[in-house]
Design a protein around this motif. Structure first.
Motif, mmCIF file in Angstrom:
data_model
loop_
_atom_site.group_PDB
_atom_site.id
_atom_site.type_symbol
_atom_site.label_atom_id
_atom_site.label_comp_id
_atom_site.label_asym_id
_atom_site.label_seq_id
_atom_site.Cartn_x
_atom_site.Cartn_y
_atom_site.Cartn_z
ATOM 1 N N SER A 88 0.825 -1.212 0.000
ATOM 2 C CA SER A 88 0.000 0.000 0.000
ATOM 3 C C SER A 88 0.857 1.258 0.000
ATOM 4 C CB SER A 88 -0.933 0.014 1.216
ATOM 5 O OG SER A 88 -0.254 0.370 2.408
ATOM 6 N N SER A 89 2.160 1.109 0.264
ATOM 7 C CA SER A 89 3.076 2.255 0.222
ATOM 8 C C SER A 89 3.738 2.443 -1.135
ATOM 9 C CB SER A 89 4.170 2.093 1.290
ATOM 10 O OG SER A 89 3.658 2.287 2.586
ATOM 11 N N ILE A 90 3.596 1.477 -2.038
ATOM 12 C CA ILE A 90 4.257 1.598 -3.345
ATOM 13 C C ILE A 90 3.316 1.352 -4.515
ATOM 14 C CG2 ILE A 90 6.439 0.841 -2.308
ATOM 15 C CD1 ILE A 90 6.084 -1.805 -3.955
ATOM 16 N N ASN A 91 2.033 1.104 -4.266
ATOM 17 C CA ASN A 91 1.133 0.744 -5.367
ATOM 18 C C ASN A 91 0.569 1.986 -6.056
ATOM 19 O OD1 ASN A 91 -0.866 1.713 -3.671
ATOM 20 N ND2 ASN A 91 -1.889 -0.243 -3.368
ATOM 21 N N ALA A 92 -0.299 1.756 -7.045
ATOM 22 C CA ALA A 92 -0.868 2.851 -7.826
ATOM 23 C C ALA A 92 -2.108 3.448 -7.179
ATOM 24 C CB ALA A 92 -1.187 2.377 -9.244
ATOM 25 N N MET A 93 -2.460 2.991 -5.971
ATOM 26 C CA MET A 93 -3.474 3.599 -5.103
ATOM 27 C C MET A 93 -4.912 3.419 -5.570
ATOM 28 S SD MET A 93 -1.312 7.096 -4.511
ATOM 29 C CE MET A 93 -1.007 7.077 -6.277
ATOM 30 N N VAL A 94 -5.156 2.664 -6.638
ATOM 31 C CA VAL A 94 -6.524 2.495 -7.120
ATOM 32 C C VAL A 94 -7.323 1.704 -6.094
ATOM 33 C CG1 VAL A 94 -7.985 1.540 -8.940
ATOM 34 C CG2 VAL A 94 -5.806 2.635 -9.522
ATOM 35 N N PHE A 95 -8.466 2.264 -5.698
ATOM 36 C CA PHE A 95 -9.326 1.648 -4.678
ATOM 37 C C PHE A 95 -10.491 0.962 -5.369
ATOM 38 C CE2 PHE A 95 -12.772 1.652 -1.531
ATOM 39 C CZ PHE A 95 -12.128 1.209 -0.390
ATOM 40 N N VAL A 96 -10.443 -0.360 -5.413
ATOM 41 C CA VAL A 96 -11.524 -1.176 -5.974
ATOM 42 C C VAL A 96 -11.841 -2.270 -4.959
ATOM 43 C CG1 VAL A 96 -12.192 -2.789 -7.788
ATOM 44 C CG2 VAL A 96 -10.954 -0.708 -8.389
ATOM 45 N N ARG A 97 -13.104 -2.394 -4.600
ATOM 46 C CA ARG A 97 -13.474 -3.317 -3.517
ATOM 47 C C ARG A 97 -13.718 -4.744 -3.988
ATOM 48 N NH1 ARG A 97 -18.063 0.076 -0.292
ATOM 49 N NH2 ARG A 97 -19.211 -0.429 -2.190
ATOM 50 N N GLY A 98 -13.919 -4.940 -5.290
ATOM 51 C CA GLY A 98 -14.350 -6.246 -5.765
ATOM 52 C C GLY A 98 -15.862 -6.278 -5.861
ATOM 53 N N GLN A 99 -16.385 -7.245 -6.598
ATOM 54 C CA GLN A 99 -17.818 -7.345 -6.823
ATOM 55 C C GLN A 99 -18.474 -8.258 -5.792
ATOM 56 O OE1 GLN A 99 -18.862 -7.845 -11.064
ATOM 57 N NE2 GLN A 99 -16.690 -7.524 -11.513
ATOM 58 N N ALA A 100 -19.726 -8.005 -5.524
ATOM 59 C CA ALA A 100 -20.451 -8.793 -4.524
ATOM 60 C C ALA A 100 -20.363 -10.283 -4.824
ATOM 61 C CB ALA A 100 -21.913 -8.340 -4.479
ATOM 62 N N GLY A 101 -20.465 -10.642 -6.099
ATOM 63 C CA GLY A 101 -20.425 -12.052 -6.463
ATOM 64 C C GLY A 101 -19.105 -12.725 -6.144
ATOM 65 N N ASP A 102 -18.013 -11.954 -6.124
ATOM 66 C CA ASP A 102 -16.714 -12.531 -5.774
ATOM 67 C C ASP A 102 -16.754 -13.116 -4.370
ATOM 68 O OD1 ASP A 102 -15.732 -11.521 -8.193
ATOM 69 O OD2 ASP A 102 -15.029 -9.671 -7.255
ATOM 70 N N PHE A 103 -17.291 -12.335 -3.444
ATOM 71 C CA PHE A 103 -17.280 -12.738 -2.038
ATOM 72 C C PHE A 103 -18.391 -13.742 -1.735
ATOM 73 C CE2 PHE A 103 -15.540 -8.433 -2.469
ATOM 74 C CZ PHE A 103 -14.249 -8.678 -2.037
ATOM 75 N N ASP A 104 -19.512 -13.611 -2.437
ATOM 76 C CA ASP A 104 -20.552 -14.627 -2.269
ATOM 77 C C ASP A 104 -20.041 -16.000 -2.703
ATOM 78 O OD1 ASP A 104 -22.328 -12.766 -1.273
ATOM 79 O OD2 ASP A 104 -23.338 -12.435 -3.198
ATOM 80 N N ALA A 105 -19.156 -16.020 -3.702
ATOM 81 C CA ALA A 105 -18.550 -17.282 -4.138
ATOM 82 C C ALA A 105 -17.653 -17.848 -3.036
ATOM 83 C CB ALA A 105 -17.760 -17.083 -5.425
ATOM 84 N N TRP A 106 -16.936 -16.981 -2.315
ATOM 85 C CA TRP A 106 -16.121 -17.460 -1.187
ATOM 86 C C TRP A 106 -17.005 -18.163 -0.166
ATOM 87 C CZ3 TRP A 106 -12.321 -12.974 0.507
ATOM 88 C CH2 TRP A 106 -11.495 -12.635 -0.574
#
Length: 535
Positions: A88-106
């Motif tokens: 998080s100190s060297i990345n491009a800082m783009v904030f994307v949470r992921g889609q609801a279906g990604d976590f429902d699959a987990w």
């Protein structure tokens, strides 16, 4: 020998979030061990400075993969933060949470508590969002999320218009109720500075007096009493130290370092550990397996109108943007170069968007291969569009090269190993051509530099993909969560199977890769783990 309630190995995105929440509860004495230095470099805090940090061994592990068969046996660069704040100190800082279906699959795979309905409240708790409090977002949280739509380069607006002409709807909030469509990325900055996990979580935690941070501390093995983790051994300033944990040892080293340390400590595939001469504590085949990452592919253009190249290359331009930043904390230096993008479905039968778009209003084709010299772009007006499949099906692995802790592991990402992944990137490349053919982009593009208009057939495009695609730096899944100790390495409470007193809290636990950039989901894992521990 020092003794604590908990030892957290790694002060990265998830580790900082975890420590921040645990410290605020005021119940535990915590030792945080970070192999890298303090995050004092000005290039870390200046948002566009990540172009330097990406290739600075002082703050970056600078890993390289083994040759990748699916990418013409090329070695692919894998930067990982080796500094307080981690990636998080060297990345491009783009904030994307992921889609609801990604976590429902987990959750559907047997991981209760990890569905979207369980995690959205944690995201809202995490956020201090420019868009304000709503059913989708929170305010007052530790992580500031900046809406950059009013500050992006003018070419980014042209990109958003062109993609709409290509058939996608405009999406004013790519982290809203739906990710589908094109819009402007949100980034982790606060007041014009990078808002890393260290700044958001760890700094407040250190002020409680319950957390001790040791930097330059390379953990070499986990200490066990039988099958219970009781501490760690680490090297610092040429000396070997041990620290004991009365409650838990928690690994937050990330998708490369966490499986590496587990295997060094005797937790992993038994046959591999025997080959390395390491005594086996727990035979866990999933440790180091199931490695996933997002692959990215660019089309690069010469522009008929000025791009960010024209502002960042000349001395007068550097002076101009520097003064703008000093006086207002705004402008190009306060942004990522990933300014526009979105998500779309490559086929009508996919249940949710399966492809991510990026737009960068500059180019750096003349830089040394593999080096993003963001302040030294090309000497012509240029920009790029990119695609990245959201849910690749290829799986790789992390394995020891030797039992020496200081030797980097073998990273085998296995990109494009499946026909599905090849077809996905090919479909993405064709959509980039559709965007280029829109009225807005046809008027803007002077020439297609890469892959070039002579690259036209499916075979030619796939060959170019193999020659130029690269990691977008989202490795995960190498200590995946699951109830079955054969296919999973940690249970839904993130406890390592087969041993006691040991958890893993970082992106390595993802059962499958989320759609989009993974820094926000990594911090989410820290938030979730804190609830699991405190609960």
């Amino acid at each position: 020998m020092s003794s604590y309630d908990m030892i957290v190995v790694g002060a990265g995105s998830a580790g900082c979030a975890l420590v921040g929440r645990l410290a605020s509860a005021g119940k535990h004495r915590i030792l945080v061990l970070e192999a890298g230095p303090q995050d004092r470099s000005p290039w870390i805090h200046l948002p566009i400075g990540y172009g330097k940090s990406f290739y600075a061994p002082s703050v970056n592990w600078m890993y390289r993969t083994e040759p990748v068969p699916g990418l013409d046996n090329r070695v692919i660069y894998q930067p990982r933060g080796k500094v307080v704040g981690g990636s998080s100190s060297i990345n491009a800082m783009v904030f994307v949470r992921g889609q609801a279906g990604d976590f429902d699959a987990w959750a559907a795979e047997g991981n209760p508590g990890w569905a979207w309905k369980d995690l959205l409240p944690l995201y809202r708790r995490m956020e201090d969002h420019d868009l304000g409090a709503s059913a989708s977002h929170g305010t007052g949280g530790p992580v500031h999320v900046t809406d950059i739509s009013r500050d992006v380069h003018p070419l980014t607006h042209r990109f958003v218009q062109a993609v709409q002409e290509a058939g996608l709807p405009f999406n004013s909030d790519l982290n809203g109720a739906s990710a589908e469509g094109v819009g402007y990325y949100q980034i982790n900055t606060r007041g014009g500075f990078r808002d890393s996990a260290a700044r958001a979580y760890l700094r407040p935690a250190l002020k409680t007096g319950r957390v001790r941070l040791e930097t330059g501390a390379l953990v070499t093995r986990i200490l066990f009493d039988g099958r219970r983790a009781v501490g760690v051994e680490y090297r610092q300033n040429g000396q070997t130290h041990t620290a004991r944990a009365s409650l838990e040892v928690i690994l937050s080293g990330g998708a490369i370092n966490s499986p590496h340390l587990l295997q060094l400590s005797g937790v992993g595939p038994a046959a591999h550990l025997r080959d390395m001469g390491i005594p086996i504590v727990a035979d866990l085949p999933a440790v180091g397996a199931h490695l996933q990452d997002h692959l990215c592919y660019d089309h690069v253009y010469r522009s008929r109108e000025p791009s960010l190249n024209d502002l960042l290359l000349p001395l007068w331009g550097k002076i101009r943007v520097g003064l703008q930043y000093l006086l207002t904390r705004r402008g190009p230096l306060a942004l990522s170069v990933n300014q526009g993008g979105g998500f779309y479905c490559t086929r009508p039968d996919v249940p949710q968007p399966d492809m991510q778009l990026y737009f960068s209003p500059l180019s750096y084709e003349k830089a040394v291969p593999g080096v993003r010299a963001l302040m030294k772009p090309d000497d012509f007006s240029g920009f790029s569009t990119s695609v990245s499949p959201c849910r690749p099906t290829s799986r790789g692995e992390i394995r020891l090269k030797s039992p020496k802790p200081e030797e980097a592991p073998a990273i085998r990402p296995n990109y494009l190993a499946t026909p599905e992944d090849q077809a996905a990137l090919l479909a993405g490349a064709k959509f980039l051509r559709e965007i280029a053919a829109t009225p807005t982009f046809k008027a803007l593009i002077d020439a297609e530099i890469h892959p070039g208009t002579t690259t036209a057939s499916d075979a030619e495009l796939l060959a170019d993909i193999r020659a130029r695609a690269y990691s977008v730096f989202h490795p995960c899944g190498s200590v995946r969560m699951g109830r079955d100790p054969v296919t999973g390495a940690v249970d839904p409470a993130l406890r390592v199977h087969g041993v006691a007193g040991l958890r893993v809290v970082d992106a390595s636990i993802f059962p499958s890769i989320p759609s989009g950039n993974i820094n926000a989901p990594s911090m989410l894992v820290g938030e979730k783990a804190a609830d699991l521990i405190l609960g």
